[in-house]
Design a protein around this motif. Structure first.
Motif, mmCIF file in Angstrom:
data_model
loop_
_atom_site.group_PDB
_atom_site.id
_atom_site.type_symbol
_atom_site.label_atom_id
_atom_site.label_comp_id
_atom_site.label_asym_id
_atom_site.label_seq_id
_atom_site.Cartn_x
_atom_site.Cartn_y
_atom_site.Cartn_z
ATOM 1 N N ASP A 69 0.855 -1.188 0.000
ATOM 2 C CA ASP A 69 0.000 0.000 0.000
ATOM 3 C C ASP A 69 0.892 1.239 0.000
ATOM 4 O OD1 ASP A 69 -1.561 2.256 0.971
ATOM 5 O OD2 ASP A 69 -3.107 0.795 1.495
ATOM 6 N N ARG A 70 0.849 2.020 -1.077
ATOM 7 C CA ARG A 70 1.753 3.160 -1.215
ATOM 8 C C ARG A 70 1.531 4.199 -0.122
ATOM 9 N NH1 ARG A 70 4.188 4.233 -6.162
ATOM 10 N NH2 ARG A 70 3.738 6.452 -5.959
ATOM 11 N N ALA A 71 0.288 4.426 0.274
ATOM 12 C CA ALA A 71 0.014 5.428 1.298
ATOM 13 C C ALA A 71 0.645 5.033 2.639
ATOM 14 C CB ALA A 71 -1.492 5.630 1.452
ATOM 15 N N LEU A 77 7.842 5.625 5.735
ATOM 16 C CA LEU A 77 9.131 6.138 5.265
ATOM 17 C C LEU A 77 9.273 7.629 5.551
ATOM 18 C CD1 LEU A 77 9.530 4.225 1.890
ATOM 19 C CD2 LEU A 77 10.725 3.808 4.037
ATOM 20 N N GLY A 78 8.137 8.336 5.671
ATOM 21 C CA GLY A 78 8.209 9.743 6.031
ATOM 22 C C GLY A 78 8.830 9.929 7.412
ATOM 23 N N LEU A 137 13.109 6.842 -3.307
ATOM 24 C CA LEU A 137 12.566 8.008 -2.607
ATOM 25 C C LEU A 137 12.783 9.309 -3.369
ATOM 26 C CD1 LEU A 137 13.560 7.188 1.081
ATOM 27 C CD2 LEU A 137 11.316 6.959 0.015
ATOM 28 N N ARG A 138 13.911 9.461 -4.035
ATOM 29 C CA ARG A 138 14.188 10.755 -4.656
ATOM 30 C C ARG A 138 13.343 11.017 -5.897
ATOM 31 N NH1 ARG A 138 19.369 8.145 -5.592
ATOM 32 N NH2 ARG A 138 19.542 7.483 -7.770
ATOM 33 N N THR A 139 12.607 10.018 -6.361
ATOM 34 C CA THR A 139 11.709 10.230 -7.500
ATOM 35 C C THR A 139 10.322 10.681 -7.071
ATOM 36 O OG1 THR A 139 11.006 7.907 -7.493
ATOM 37 C CG2 THR A 139 12.939 8.462 -8.810
ATOM 38 N N LEU A 140 10.064 10.729 -5.755
ATOM 39 C CA LEU A 140 8.733 11.062 -5.262
ATOM 40 C C LEU A 140 8.539 12.569 -5.198
ATOM 41 C CD1 LEU A 140 8.529 8.429 -2.368
ATOM 42 C CD2 LEU A 140 7.746 8.195 -4.736
ATOM 43 N N ALA A 147 14.204 14.574 -0.415
ATOM 44 C CA ALA A 147 15.468 14.988 0.203
ATOM 45 C C ALA A 147 16.164 13.792 0.846
ATOM 46 C CB ALA A 147 15.213 16.078 1.235
ATOM 47 N N ALA A 148 15.383 12.920 1.513
ATOM 48 C CA ALA A 148 15.980 11.720 2.100
ATOM 49 C C ALA A 148 16.567 10.823 1.016
ATOM 50 C CB ALA A 148 14.928 10.959 2.914
ATOM 51 N N GLY A 149 15.877 10.729 -0.123
ATOM 52 C CA GLY A 149 16.402 9.933 -1.230
ATOM 53 C C GLY A 149 17.711 10.479 -1.764
#
Length: 518
Positions: A69-71, A77-78, A137-140, A147-149
């Motif tokens: 589930d992406r959400a 991960l946030g 992460l950096r593609t989101l 920034a974390a990515g």
């Protein structure tokens, strides 16, 4: 027989690991950030649980009840991204540093971060997973996750540079400093490795290693039977009933072992005194972190999955120079590492039994020049041919001849003028003559024609070096294609400057990393 093979056989006969180094050859931060975790089988971008933090006794545990589930995944991960940003915010203080060329000529004063972050993971698979998380992460669109990515991408890219200590794996830390009696592939299991180095009281290394192998793996891929028996029911209960307690208990149980073992590996290496060149290699990591922060703040950080001709040439050149520099520095720092070169005959140890500091030869110009002679008694015959170059500190010499127990050498550099004769070793002095000469520095230019491995099939004009300074390369993505197995220095002080790079103090490549993770 190589010294490494002998040490493994010795460990096998003794039933425990033997030291392979007497110095710590990796920088260890006083406050590293540790990360262990699991992801769904076959889906690295779907984490199930991650344990992380910089405090041994109070780690954080992140679990995702439905990793697909992406959400839910983004929400979990946030939290990781925000905690990572908090940790990285501790490394923003800078200090003025005089940057210089390789020959010591001062250039200007630049700002460099006083310290840099360090991420430690249990094994190589987890280090690779960190790079994959960074790519994901950096593609989101979420700025915190992106920034974390970017930060994880930079951290992961540094692990491909020999000598860098930004991203360390516990297994690499231990195998650099100890030899076990098991196969090198078995050394990839952190529990087995620790069992050989510190077997429990009353248990031999073999039994301890077998017991460790029965424990849950250190991740990020999990054991299939654990997936079926423990993970699947816990995920189904969390999805159907919204109860994540069983999942958290299961995740904590399997990740606790990897967490403790990773800290145990750090503790073992911390007991060793640091090598002399470790601080210089860490300085290179500090320069890289400083430039990475500047690009993040300016919004210019970017990554590319494939290098073009000129960046590829510079990247491969950097790998070669860093590898050679690391080997040189470790040998000069550590008698146990130097012993490998003595065992293979590349270096020689002995006692100076005679000197002739007034010996001269006639050079090609017809002038008489000072070329002192040394005679060194060795415990065994030195079978390298005449003309072999050896070094004692800054004094270079060549072999003129040898007998069963004596080597005759002629000094060719470093002590070839009367004011420099004091650099020669005294009679009766014990010396180790190694094949490591002074640092070599190269001009900031490109060859007329690039080597064929870095040329593309299409014609391409070579850009000016400045045009490449802000290119970023995802080294984690390049790893299977361009990164050969090599030791882990953080600075190129041992082998030379990379074309297009500016040098930090003492010759360390600083403001630009080798076309990686910008």
């Amino acid at each position: 027989m190589s010294l490494d093979v002998y040490q493994r056989l010795l460990a096998l006969s003794q039933g425990r690991a033997v030291p392979a180094a007497s110095r710590a050859h990796r920088h260890l931060s006083p406050r590293p950030w540790l990360l262990t975790g699991y992801h769904l089988a076959g889906e690295p971008s779907a984490p199930v649980a991650i344990r992380y933090g910089s405090f041994r006794d109070s780690p954080k545990l992140l679990t995702v009840a439905e990793p697909r589930d992406r959400a839910l995944r983004f929400a979990a991960l946030g939290g990781l991204a925000r905690d990572l940003a908090t940790y990285l915010s501790r490394y923003t203080v800078t200090e003025p540093v005089v940057r210089a060329t390789g020959n010591g000529r001062e250039l200007d004063v630049d700002q460099c971060c006083v310290d840099a972050p360090q991420l430690v993971v249990p094994n190589e698979a987890t280090a690779h997973w960190v790079g994959l998380l960074g790519q994901y992460l950096r593609t989101l669109d979420d700025p915190v996750l992106a920034a974390a990515g970017a930060h994880l991408g930079w951290i992961a890219s540094r692990r491909h540079l020999p000598g860098s200590s930004v991203l360390l794996t516990a297994t690499d830390l231990l195998t650099t400093h100890w030899r076990t009696g098991q196969l090198p592939t078995e050394d990839g299991h952190l529990g087995r490795l620790l069992a050989w180095i510190e077997p429990p009281a009353g248990s031999d290394a073999w039994q301890a290693a077998r017991d460790a192998e029965a424990m849950p793996p250190a991740g990020p891929a999990s054991d299939p039977s654990w997936d079926q028996v423990v993970l699947r029911p816990a995920l189904e209960r969390a999805k159907e009933q919204g109860d994540v307690r069983r999942l958290k208990l299961a995740a904590a149980e399997v990740l606790d072992g990897a967490w403790r073992d990773t800290w145990a590996a750090i503790d073992l290496v911390r007991m060793l005194p640091p090598g002399e060149h470790v601080a210089k290699r860490w300085e290179s990591d500090r320069w890289s972190w400083t430039r990475h922060r500047e690009r993040v703040l300016a919004g210019t950080v970017s990554f590319s999955a494939r290098l073009s001709d000129v960046p590829a040439y510079r990247f491969l050149h950097e790998l070669e120079t860093r590898t050679a520099a690391l080997e040189r520095q470790m040998a000069l720092d550590d008698p146990l590492v130097m012993a490998r070169y003595l065992a293979t005959g590349e270096a020689v140890a002995g006692v100076v039994i005679k000197r002739d500091p007034e010996h001269t030869v006639v050079n090609s110009g017809g002038r008489s020049v000072l070329r002192p002679l040394l005679w060194v008694r060795t415990p065994a015959a030195f079978d390298r041919p005449a003309g072999t170059e050896l070094w004692w500190g800054k004094v270079g010499m060549v072999v003129r001849g040898s007998t069963d127990d004596t080597v005759e050498l002629m000094v060719t550099s470093g002590a070839v003028t009367r004011p420099k004769l004091g650099l020669l070793p005294d009679a009766d002095a014990e010396v180790v003559l190694a094949p490591f000469g002074p640092l070599q520095y190269f001009p900031d230019n490109l060859p007329d024609e690039l080597p064929w491995p870095t040329r593309s099939s299409r014609p391409q004009a070579a850009p000016e070096p400045e045009q490449d300074d802000d290119l970023d390369t995802d080294l984690a993505a390049l790893a299977p294609q361009t990164v050969a197995s090599s030791p882990d220095p953080g600075d190129t002080a041992g082998a030379g400057r990379v074309p297009g790079h500016r040098a930090a103090p003492d010759g360390a490549v600083a403001p630009t990393e080798p076309r990686g993770a910008r």
